[in-house]
Scaffold this motif. Structure first.
Motif, PDB file in Angstrom:
ATOM      1  N   HIS A   1       3.201  -0.018  -1.884  1.00  0.00           N
ATOM      2  CA  HIS A   1       4.139   0.378  -2.939  1.00  0.00           C
ATOM      3  C   HIS A   1       4.204   1.903  -2.972  1.00  0.00           C
ATOM      4  N   SER A   2       4.986   2.453  -3.879  1.00  0.00           N
ATOM      5  CA  SER A   2       5.181   3.903  -3.907  1.00  0.00           C
ATOM      6  C   SER A   2       3.951   4.668  -4.377  1.00  0.00           C
ATOM      7  N   GLY A   3       3.003   3.972  -4.971  1.00  0.00           N
ATOM      8  CA  GLY A   3       1.774   4.622  -5.402  1.00  0.00           C
ATOM      9  C   GLY A   3       0.711   4.691  -4.327  1.00  0.00           C
ATOM     10  N   GLY A   4       0.965   4.097  -3.181  1.00  0.00           N
ATOM     11  CA  GLY A   4      -0.003   4.094  -2.090  1.00  0.00           C
ATOM     12  C   GLY A   4       0.208   2.881  -1.215  1.00  0.00           C
ATOM     13  N   ALA A   5      -0.437   2.872  -0.071  1.00  0.00           N
ATOM     14  CA  ALA A   5      -0.329   1.744   0.851  1.00  0.00           C
ATOM     15  C   ALA A   5      -1.709   1.494   1.456  1.00  0.00           C
ATOM     16  N   TRP A   6      -2.297   0.348   1.085  1.00  0.00           N
ATOM     17  CA  TRP A   6      -3.652   0.025   1.511  1.00  0.00           C
ATOM     18  C   TRP A   6      -3.722  -1.419   1.989  1.00  0.00           C
ATOM     19  N   VAL A   7      -4.610  -1.646   2.939  1.00  0.00           N
ATOM     20  CA  VAL A   7      -4.988  -3.002   3.335  1.00  0.00           C
ATOM     21  C   VAL A   7      -6.480  -3.102   3.083  1.00  0.00           C
ATOM     22  N   VAL A   8      -6.890  -4.155   2.383  1.00  0.00           N
ATOM     23  CA  VAL A   8      -8.265  -4.267   1.906  1.00  0.00           C
ATOM     24  C   VAL A   8      -8.826  -5.631   2.260  1.00  0.00           C
TER      25      VAL A   8
END
Length: 372
Positions: A135-142
């Motif tokens: 999303h616009s607040g960040g991009a993470w895969v966890v």
């Protein structure tokens, strides 16, 4: 073949709506419901009896449409049932409804910034729960340890996408061949294959939003699907679809040897593709269904079984393809390269979730609050 009062085993009135697909394990069905003050995880047996309900998250307002906080679908490994909600709450319950652990992904990884809310379903595989947060607040895969909810690894998912393209509403999928497995995430202009051990990027499919005609509103909603020999990657808003070879590496541009085929137009915008037998099915939002040769991408047909809006994805069993329209019509199409509608079944429900198939039954989840 079915209709109201015909071949319907039972219908259960639920306390709230959702577009999340139910998950079935043995004689138990797990599903979400957005009630007036909370989002509930429900366990229903296969006779239509509610066994228990547990609080999955806070959530105000009964759901009656597509945009709810109860859109991510639950999953289970036979020991626990795992769920995530649009509020970011991630929780695990045992089969008796007792909470095992929980955390809030927004508190742990940053506030969600999407135009239409968070709807991504986590992927459960081999004792881990994989979260795709794009999303616009960040991009993470966890990667999360499914036994205790603790983080195993987190990687940043880099992209040069901008504006609404940063908002992904897709769900990750898994490719495996018995020896290896890959996590596939989708959003912000790219589909990316990750190594499961540490999240390292192994390949990315580019030019899903070509730079020479870049669309700043090309948010991805339709999710990739994978079989042993093929990964099908959609895009959005009528643009292209890629058939990817599982052994691909690096940046995959048009014409790369890692591609099995690439189409420049015709993608579903919301509904995910289906791979079944030797064909790929693209069920578009207006009911148009394209059937492609899985090896070449060549189109066998493009027909419409029922003109309506479609949100749930097609499913397949017993040589049949089931496509679900929002008005409650499920068209049953013969699998294969020739278009043939076997049945058109209508029930008095609004269907935005994909049907669940288990033990010879089809479970349809009504977005207003019924399970049939």
């Amino acid at each position: 073949e079915w209709a109201e009062g015909k071949n319907v085993a039972w219908k259960l009135d639920l306390p709230g709506g959702s577009s999340a697909t139910p998950v079935v394990w043995g004689d138990k069905i797990f599903l979400l419901a957005q009630e007036a003050t909370q989002i509930s995880m429900l366990c229903v047996d296969t006779t239509g009896k509610v066994l228990w309900a547990a609080k999955a998250a806070e959530g105000k307002g009964r759901a009656s449409g597509e945009r709810t906080m109860a859109s991510p679908s639950p999953s289970t490994d036979g020991k626990r049932v795992y769920t995530m909600t649009g509020t970011g709450e991630v929780a695990a319950f045992d089969f008796a409804g007792k909470e095992a652990w929980r955390f809030n992904a927004q508190e742990r990884y940053g506030r969600f910034r999407l135009g239409f809310g968070y709807h991504t379903t986590p992927l459960l595989y081999d004792e881990r729960l994989y979260l795709q947060l794009i999303h616009s607040g960040g991009a993470w895969v966890v990667a999360i340890n499914a036994a205790n909810g603790k983080e195993v690894w987190k990687v940043e998912r880099k992209s040069d996408g901008v504006a609404e393209c940063e908002h992904s509403y897709t769900s990750p999928c898994l490719w495996r061949d018995g020896k290896e497995a890959r996590l596939i995430t989708h959003g912000n202009d790219y589909a990316i294959g990750h190594r499961l051990s540490d999240g390292k990027e192994l390949w990315r499919v580019a030019e899903l939003n070509p730079k020479e005609r870049y669309n700043r509103t090309l948010r991805f909603v339709s999710s990739p699907v994978a079989t042993t020999g093929l990964i099908v990657i959609p895009s959005a808003k009528g643009r292209g679809v890629v058939g990817l070879k599982p052994g691909a590496t690096g940046v995959i541009l048009p014409g790369n040897k890692g591609e099995q085929w690439r189409l420049t137009r015709g993608t579903p915008d919301v509904v995910s593709p289906l791979i079944f037998g030797n064909e790929v099915y693209l069920n578009r939002e207006n009911g148009s269904i394209a059937c492609l040769d899985a090896s070449t991408g060549r189109e066998h047909y493009s027909e419409r079984a029922h003109a309506q809006t479609y949100r749930g994805s097609p499913v397949a069993a017993d040589g049949k393809i089931y496509v679900t329209a929002r008005d409650g019509t499920v068209s049953v199409i013969k699998a294969g390269p020739k278009f043939e509608v076997l049945f058109k079944n209508k029930i008095d429900d609004q269907l935005t979730a994909s049907p669940a198939l288990a033990n010879g039954r089809i479970y349809c989840r009504n977005s207003r609050g019924d399970l049939t």
